[in-house]
Write a protein that holds these residues in place. Structure first.
Motif, short mmCIF file in Angstrom:
data_model
loop_
_atom_site.label_atom_id
_atom_site.label_comp_id
_atom_site.label_asym_id
_atom_site.label_seq_id
_atom_site.Cartn_x
_atom_site.Cartn_y
_atom_site.Cartn_z
N PRO A 1 -114.36 31.01 0.02
CA PRO A 1 -114.83 30.50 1.32
C PRO A 1 -114.58 31.46 2.46
O PRO A 1 -115.40 31.57 3.38
N ALA A 2 -113.46 32.19 2.43
CA ALA A 2 -113.16 33.15 3.50
C ALA A 2 -114.19 34.26 3.54
O ALA A 2 -114.69 34.63 4.61
N VAL A 3 -114.54 34.79 2.37
CA VAL A 3 -115.53 35.86 2.29
C VAL A 3 -116.90 35.35 2.74
O VAL A 3 -117.60 36.03 3.50
N SER A 4 -117.28 34.16 2.29
CA SER A 4 -118.59 33.60 2.63
C SER A 4 -118.71 33.36 4.13
O SER A 4 -119.70 33.75 4.75
N ASP B 1 -112.91 39.47 5.27
CA ASP B 1 -111.63 39.14 5.90
C ASP B 1 -111.07 37.94 5.18
O ASP B 1 -111.59 36.84 5.29
N ILE B 2 -110.00 38.16 4.42
CA ILE B 2 -109.39 37.06 3.69
C ILE B 2 -108.04 36.71 4.29
O ILE B 2 -107.22 36.04 3.69
N GLY B 3 -107.79 37.20 5.51
CA GLY B 3 -106.61 36.80 6.25
C GLY B 3 -105.34 37.53 5.91
O GLY B 3 -104.26 37.15 6.38
N ASP B 4 -105.41 38.59 5.13
CA ASP B 4 -104.19 39.28 4.72
C ASP B 4 -103.98 40.63 5.39
O ASP B 4 -103.00 41.31 5.13
N SER C 1 -116.89 34.65 6.53
CA SER C 1 -116.79 35.92 7.23
C SER C 1 -118.12 36.67 7.24
O SER C 1 -118.55 37.18 8.28
N TYR C 2 -118.78 36.70 6.10
CA TYR C 2 -120.05 37.43 6.01
C TYR C 2 -121.13 36.79 6.87
O TYR C 2 -121.84 37.48 7.61
N VAL C 3 -121.27 35.45 6.77
CA VAL C 3 -122.32 34.76 7.53
C VAL C 3 -122.11 34.94 9.04
O VAL C 3 -123.05 35.27 9.79
N VAL C 4 -120.87 34.75 9.50
CA VAL C 4 -120.59 34.88 10.93
C VAL C 4 -120.78 36.33 11.38
O VAL C 4 -121.30 36.58 12.47
N ARG D 1 -110.63 32.73 9.20
CA ARG D 1 -109.22 32.33 9.08
C ARG D 1 -109.00 30.88 9.52
O ARG D 1 -108.19 30.17 8.93
N THR D 2 -109.73 30.48 10.57
CA THR D 2 -109.60 29.10 11.03
C THR D 2 -110.12 28.13 9.98
O THR D 2 -109.52 27.07 9.74
N GLY D 3 -111.23 28.50 9.33
CA GLY D 3 -111.81 27.64 8.31
C GLY D 3 -110.93 27.48 7.09
O GLY D 3 -110.97 26.44 6.41
N THR D 4 -110.12 28.49 6.77
CA THR D 4 -109.27 28.44 5.57
C THR D 4 -107.79 28.29 5.93
O THR D 4 -106.93 28.45 5.06
N ALA D 5 -107.48 27.97 7.19
CA ALA D 5 -106.08 27.88 7.64
C ALA D 5 -105.24 26.87 6.86
O ALA D 5 -104.07 27.14 6.57
N PRO D 6 -105.77 25.68 6.50
CA PRO D 6 -104.95 24.75 5.72
C PRO D 6 -104.46 25.35 4.40
O PRO D 6 -103.30 25.15 4.01
#
Length: 476
Positions: free
Chosen positions: A457-460, A174-177, A462-465, A210-215
């Motif tokens: 970071p989004a992929v990482s 999930d890269i937010g797109d 997302s996968y861990v969670v 998405r929250t982690g990469t929101a900025p």
């Protein structure tokens, strides 16, 4: 990794007839019962299988225990162990027969090609031969029942679709797109309720990611809308401007809507995908690669249509100034009052058009990378492993973004045009011509830097969670 099973794990026993299965199971049980107490716990199973050259991994071992431990005491006695293997062999027999198209008791490369094609996975005969080599114990380039059974004896997969699941497109990323092909589940997963647990796991993973990469996501939107030749905004000064204007919290402006829309979009996408697959399926209920791609693209378009007003709200909140909106509902109310209902679908056309190049290139690159891995690196196993699949998924998603980014930029500018004082309200074609004329081709890629920065970071995250959520929900 199972190819050593016949020689190293079951010397002599693997070649016996079916009526000696009990002796074969007993021999194997003794090898795993390390403390010889008549029971095998998960620690013994882990150590025993590893010693025998079959390191399954914790997820597969826990799945074996969850299925075989009928009295839920955390251990497998010989009766439970034997019953599990008997039941599992029956399922593997059905999988074997589904691949053995000519019913000659052997699986050959051409039969693997044909079977995987029916499941929407296209491979060459040379690639099928590599899969055979990972199972074939006697070097005949065909696999009989004994070889098949011994290879998958401890693989907790229950049918042929699960066995080849690792070749399907990864749905964890999930890269937010919001442009990925929908999740696909087997009938067993639908009946057991596992499908909603996986969707929930993916939804939570997406929300955290998405929250982690929101900025970086907000910075991308700001650069798409405000950056130009005369107003150059780079990553560093863009972040400084946002913090100066609204403080640290402003870096997450618009993220609430971005997270909230995950649930309805996922639900609609999953439902629509199932309906479109039924529409395009042949008389046998099978669906090919092209039909699956079309179904996925249409499902993505349907889901985007249903939640598109939230996309507009996300952009307006991200671009808006501090104090301009008190929240999502205030933003919606002001847009409706000043611009009318149609404002909630500004940029809809380029958004829908972007799904086709994104999904098409994403899937094509993913398949090409998997094929390259299978051709050059597959030896003892046809399973590429999770890190290879994550790598393939990350690269393919990035390529898909690169192809669809100009349409995404035009969509965002159309959504935000009303906030720009003195800016003309252009349609998709007019805006495209204006950007090319004033900024050149590079103008269509404003903000792509932070967009690429957030992929890894989004992929990482997302996968861990996703993996943690699956464990907590009991589907790991």
């Amino acid at each position: 990794m199972f190819r050593f099973l016949r020689g190293a794990l079951l010397p002599g026993a693997a070649c016996q007839e079916a009526n000696n299965n009990s002796s074969r199971y007993e021999n194997l049980f003794k090898k795993l019962d390390l403390n010889e107490d008549g029971r095998v716990d998960i620690a013994e199973l882990h150590v025993g299988l590893k010693a025998l050259g079959i390191p399954l991994g914790r997820d597969a071992e826990e799945k074996i225990f969850k299925t075989g431990d009928s009295n839920k005491d955390g251990q497998l006695d010989f009766e439970e162990f034997m019953q599990y293997l008997k039941d599992h062999e029956k399922k593997m027999k059905l999988a074997f027969k589904s691949l053995d198209k000519n019913n000659d008791g052997k699986i050959e490369a051409s039969e693997i090609v044909e079977s995987l094609k029916l499941l929407g996975i296209n491979i060459s005969e040379q690639q099928a031969e590599k899969i055979l080599q990972s199972i074939d114990a006697d070097g005949t380039m065909s696999v009989d029942w004994n070889e098949w059974r011994d290879h998958f004896l401890f693989n907790p997969a229950t049918d042929i679709e699960e066995i080849i699941r690792y070749w399907k497109h990864s749905t964890v990323l999930d890269i937010g797109d919001s442009l990925t092909i929908p999740d696909e589940f087997t009938e067993e997963e639908k009946k057991s309720g596992q499908w909603w647990r996986q969707l929930l796991s993916g939804g939570v993973a997406g929300a955290v990611s998405r929250t982690g990469t929101a900025p970086l996501d907000r910075l991308k939107v700001m650069m798409q809308v405000h950056s130009s030749k005369s107003n150059k905004m780079n990553i560093s000064n863009g972040l400084k401007q946002m913090v100066k204007e609204g403080g640290i919290r402003s870096l997450w402006r618009g993220n609430g809507v971005n997270v909230i829309k995950i649930a309805p979009e996922t639900a609609v996408k999953f439902w629509a995908y199932e309906q479109y697959k039924k529409l395009f399926a042949n008389e046998d209920g099978k669906i090919g690669t092209v039909e699956r791609f079309v179904s996925g693209s249409l499902a993505g378009a349907t889901a985007q249509t249903s939640i598109y007003p939230m996309e507009v709200l996300k952009t307006r909140l991200a671009v808006g100034k501090t104090g301009q909106y008190s929240g999502m509902f205030d933003c919606a109310r002001k847009i409706l009052k000043r611009e009318g209902l149609t404002a909630f679908y500004k940029g809809y056309v380029p958004n829908i058009l972007g799904i086709i190049p994104y999904a098409g290139i994403d899937l094509a690159v993913y398949e090409a990378l998997k094929t390259a891995w299978l051709d050059h690196y597959a030896s003892d196993s046809a399973n590429p492993g999770v890190f290879v699949l994550l790598g393939c998924g990350t690269v393919s998603s990035t390529c898909g973004q690169l192809a669809s980014y100009p349409l995404a930029l035009i969509r965002t500018r159309m959504q935000a045009q009303a906030l720009l004082e003195g800016a003309p309200q252009l349609n998709m074609v007019g805006l495209f011509q204006r950007i090319i004329a004033n900024e050149g081709i590079l103008g269509l890629y404003r903000g792509i830097g932070p967009n690429f920065m957030k992929v890894l970071p989004a992929v990482s995250i997302s996968y861990v969670v996703y993996e943690k959520m699956k464990q907590n929900l009991g589907i790991a």
